[in-house]
Scaffold this motif. Structure first.
Motif, PDB file in Angstrom:
ATOM      1  N   GLY A 176      13.676  13.001 -31.302  1.00 34.03           N
ATOM      2  CA  GLY A 176      14.901  12.565 -30.664  1.00 34.03           C
ATOM      3  C   GLY A 176      16.111  12.854 -31.516  1.00 34.03           C
ATOM      4  O   GLY A 176      16.114  12.587 -32.721  1.00 34.03           O
ATOM      5  N   GLY A 177      17.131  13.443 -30.926  1.00 33.97           N
ATOM      6  CA  GLY A 177      18.345  13.812 -31.648  1.00 33.97           C
ATOM      7  C   GLY A 177      18.419  15.281 -31.987  1.00 33.97           C
ATOM      8  O   GLY A 177      19.500  15.787 -32.297  1.00 33.97           O
ATOM      9  N   ASP A 178      17.292  15.984 -31.938  1.00 32.51           N
ATOM     10  CA  ASP A 178      17.300  17.420 -32.198  1.00 32.51           C
ATOM     11  C   ASP A 178      17.985  18.147 -31.033  1.00 32.51           C
ATOM     12  O   ASP A 178      17.850  17.753 -29.868  1.00 32.51           O
ATOM     13  CB  ASP A 178      15.885  17.955 -32.360  1.00 32.51           C
ATOM     14  N   SER A 179      18.682  19.231 -31.356  1.00 30.83           N
ATOM     15  CA  SER A 179      19.381  19.983 -30.320  1.00 30.83           C
ATOM     16  C   SER A 179      19.499  21.444 -30.732  1.00 30.83           C
ATOM     17  O   SER A 179      19.292  21.798 -31.901  1.00 30.83           O
ATOM     18  CB  SER A 179      20.782  19.406 -30.071  1.00 30.83           C
ATOM     19  N   ASP A 215      29.944  18.263 -30.671  1.00 28.59           N
ATOM     20  CA  ASP A 215      29.105  17.507 -31.615  1.00 28.59           C
ATOM     21  C   ASP A 215      29.162  16.008 -31.315  1.00 28.59           C
ATOM     22  O   ASP A 215      28.136  15.326 -31.325  1.00 28.59           O
ATOM     23  CB  ASP A 215      29.555  17.771 -33.050  1.00 28.59           C
ATOM     24  N   SER A 216      30.358  15.496 -31.041  1.00 25.38           N
ATOM     25  CA  SER A 216      30.483  14.075 -30.720  1.00 25.38           C
ATOM     26  C   SER A 216      29.806  13.759 -29.397  1.00 25.38           C
ATOM     27  O   SER A 216      29.185  12.700 -29.245  1.00 25.38           O
ATOM     28  CB  SER A 216      31.962  13.671 -30.659  1.00 25.38           C
ATOM     29  N   ALA A 217      29.908  14.665 -28.439  1.00 28.62           N
ATOM     30  CA  ALA A 217      29.276  14.458 -27.135  1.00 28.62           C
ATOM     31  C   ALA A 217      27.761  14.357 -27.271  1.00 28.62           C
ATOM     32  O   ALA A 217      27.111  13.512 -26.642  1.00 28.62           O
ATOM     33  CB  ALA A 217      29.650  15.593 -26.183  1.00 28.62           C
ATOM     34  N   VAL A 218      27.190  15.214 -28.114  1.00 31.78           N
ATOM     35  CA  VAL A 218      25.738  15.197 -28.320  1.00 31.78           C
ATOM     36  C   VAL A 218      25.323  13.922 -29.053  1.00 31.78           C
ATOM     37  O   VAL A 218      24.344  13.263 -28.673  1.00 31.78           O
ATOM     38  CB  VAL A 218      25.290  16.453 -29.100  1.00 31.78           C
ATOM     39  N   ARG A 219      26.056  13.556 -30.101  1.00 34.38           N
ATOM     40  CA  ARG A 219      25.722  12.333 -30.842  1.00 34.38           C
ATOM     41  C   ARG A 219      25.826  11.100 -29.954  1.00 34.38           C
ATOM     42  O   ARG A 219      24.976  10.207 -30.005  1.00 34.38           O
ATOM     43  CB  ARG A 219      26.647  12.173 -32.050  1.00 34.38           C
ATOM     44  N   LEU A 220      26.877  11.057 -29.149  1.00 38.48           N
ATOM     45  CA  LEU A 220      27.066   9.915 -28.262  1.00 38.48           C
ATOM     46  C   LEU A 220      25.948   9.834 -27.225  1.00 38.48           C
ATOM     47  O   LEU A 220      25.387   8.760 -26.978  1.00 38.48           O
ATOM     48  CB  LEU A 220      28.414  10.013 -27.548  1.00 38.48           C
ATOM     49  N   THR A 221      25.608  10.955 -26.632  1.00 39.30           N
ATOM     50  CA  THR A 221      24.537  10.966 -25.625  1.00 39.30           C
ATOM     51  C   THR A 221      23.237  10.464 -26.227  1.00 39.30           C
ATOM     52  O   THR A 221      22.550   9.616 -25.639  1.00 39.30           O
ATOM     53  CB  THR A 221      24.349  12.380 -25.057  1.00 39.30           C
TER      54      THR A 221
END
Length: 265
Positions: A176-179, A215-221
């Motif tokens: 989880g968190g990998d992208s 980057d913020s969008a991915v971290r927030l999601t």
């Protein structure tokens, strides 16, 4: 299902998309976005439209607002709506945005203290044929930071459901968190595939809507995910904490008969 639409309407939509596209901000604009743990973020919204299978006209427009980081429901609004614009691939926003925008404005009028600081949209943002999906459209018109989170991969600008894409999922999304980036043939990164939780290996596809960096969008999601779909969007289908209007409750109680609108566009 895409339908035949008057050429003049499509041309007008294309012009409007191009004009609104110029107003998209792809950078962090809020102080909370610059905090490692989004420490000053308090309210996250989620929006979606749900349809009865086989009915492309009547839908349930839903907005929820959750506390952050606890992800508890603070507010829920669900309204039966009748869509007047046809579904045309690449122009979903002209069909759905008016009702989602109305829900946000209703909240701002009636309970402004609960207005979300960011909205997760069940659909795409910049990851779109003309880099202006539903999340961008809603973000620009509302002025609220928006993030597009799609459950299915939109095959656009050279990004396809290829063997290479599947290999990237297997090799790069280990926890989880990998992208990994969704890169167009032009070399521009339009979004990212995100493994949203350890328990779900199937990714979601995150892209900028407005007033937030990728980057913020991915971290927030990721921070909003208990399961594969982030809670602000998942809760639009749950209705576990509040009493929705009867018509929407009936609509969604038959979830096995419902289908989402084509949110990959």
């Amino acid at each position: 299902m895409s339908v035949v639409c008057d050429d003049e309407v499509v041309k007008r939509w294309e012009r409007e998309q191009a004009s609104l596209r110029q107003r998209v901000v792809e950078e962090d604009t809020e102080a909370w976005q610059r905090c490692p743990r989004f420490s000053t973020l308090e309210r996250v919204g989620g929006v979606d439209l749900s349809f009865i299978k086989g009915d492309e006209v009547n839908a349930c427009a839903q907005l929820v607002v959750l506390s952050y980081p606890d992800l508890e429901v603070l507010y829920e609004d669900s309204q039966m709506v009748r869509l007047t614009a046809p579904y045309v691939a690449g122009f979903l926003a002209f069909r759905e945005t008016p009702f989602l925008l109305e829900a946000l404005r209703r909240l701002e009028r009636d309970r402004p203290q609960l207005l979300p600081q960011v909205v997760l949209v069940d659909g795409n943002g910049l990851f779109h044929y003309r880099e202006f999906g539903l999340a961008c459209h809603l973000g620009v018109l509302s002025g609220i930071p928006c993030v597009g989170v799609a459950k299915n991969l939109l095959q656009v600008q050279g990004v396809t459901k290829s063997e290479e894409h599947q290999s990237q999922i297997s090799a790069l999304l280990l926890k989880g968190g990998d992208s990994f980036p969704l890169t167009a043939t032009s070399g521009r990164v339009l979004g990212k595939a995100l493994r949203s939780s350890d328990t779900s290996s199937k990714p979601v596809y995150v892209s900028v809507g407005h007033r937030i960096s990728l980057d913020s969008a991915v971290r927030l999601t990721h921070s909003c995910c208990r399961y594969r779909v982030p809670e602000p969007i998942r809760q639009t289908r749950t209705f576990s904490a509040l009493d929705p209007p009867l018509d929407c409750a009936v609509l969604l109680s038959f979830s096995h008969l419902c289908s989402c609108s084509p949110h990959c566009t």
